[in-house]
Design a protein around this motif. Sequence first.
Motif: not given
Length: 479
Positions: A268-277, A282-286, A288-292, A315-321
């Motif tokens: 759902s759109l609501e869950d996507l927003r939460k999971e993107l956060e 996690m991207k800040e903590k890892f 190099k490992l998490i690329v997109g 979020v395009r500037e923070k995560l590759d697709f």
Amino acid sequence: MSKAEEYVSDRNNILKKEENMFLGSSLILNERERVLDNHILNLRSDDPTLSYQNSHDFIPKKHFFECRMNMVDTEIFNILRRLPKGHSLHTHLLAAASIDFIIANITYRDNVYGKLINDQFKLRFLKPDEATKDGWFSLEEKRKNDTNFDSWLKQQLSLIVQCPRESYPSLESVWEKFEGKFSAIYHLISYKPAFEDYYYQCLKELYEDNIMYGEFRATPLPFYDLDGGVYKAEDFFHTILEVEEKFKEDHYDFIGVRYIHSFNRGISLEDLRKELEDLLTMKEKFPKLIVGLDFEGFEEHGHTLLDFHEELINVREKLDFFFHAGETNWFGHTDCNLVDAVLMKSKRIGHGFALSRHPQLMNLVFENNIAIEHCPISNQVLLLNDDPRNHPIIPLLSKGFPVVICNDDPAVWGATGLSYDWYVTFLAMTPKKCGLKVLKQFALNSIRFSALDKDDKVKAMDVWSRRWVKFISEMIEEI
């Protein structure tokens, strides 16, 4: 020059121009590489199953379940198996290690239980009292009374059947069975001690196929143990890194792994927003490992990329697709995910099966150097394409598009590594005059279009180059 001679000259010029456009044609082979190239071309010429006069024996034409053992027996497959293939860029983590390994090394452990839930068989680790209370049966006890249980279990975990075309009459039917395979082992592999061994095996199967780096699509598994341990999402990533370091200690030239987060298309759109956060945290903590990120699941069900375009642009500037797009036979609706994948600057496109129907998008993909993740066996098993000689990737290869060969969900159809997909692509989708050049280009593309940073790509290219020289030398000694 006579008119007849002029005609033949014009004909040869057309064929030569097309030959010079094909992927890999611009590579220049050295003297030693040309020796192996000639050997490969001779194999293609001499093999009776590769003749149009014997097309009924052509191995890749057959369904993968019916011909995979025939592939292994060929000299070309042996060469591909030994060839340094570089990187594996599109594999779903829960289908990355072979079913035989899961059955023999995980399901034979203590406290493994099974249960049929809503017509779907599921496995997990449980304490005996919990299992009995909730109606689960012990695999250990089941095997004492049923000598055929492991064969039955393999059928529950894979798509392999004797008569695939009869068993899976439609794309929808095979996808329904396919998605159930992940559900069957989800909680089994989420048992932390089992996951550690499972993930090590994932890396081992890549390495044994002469692959030195992998990118896995997944979501953090909900780890548990039988001692009441409490785990967070970051424990999943820590475990991935720990197992990778252990594997590198045993295999010094393995480059590593990167993680691409995969949302389900039904989110759902609501869950996507939460999971993107959560993903950004996690991207800040890892970093190099998490690329997109990506979306997975049957593309004709669930949401389109357009449904989520605002959230994704933010979020395009923070995560590759690395979007799956165009994994469909439809023209004009499901395949329009390709438009959004291109506009959102996806680094690569998963499958891109429908791309060759869209001339404007083809131009944009080529101009923006977006690689296509080509998964030929997946496309056949999941009923997008029956005969790989008719695969729509061929026009892209013919025009020199950036293509990388990938395996998608190899365990579900009984493959390991990339060699099977390389075999099908090489023999069914490249001209008979293609030899080592296109194979070398596939390997180089896998490094070039990986999610590694610039410095790691330099290191990867150095490792691959040394392995390539060694491979050429060994092959020349044997032919």
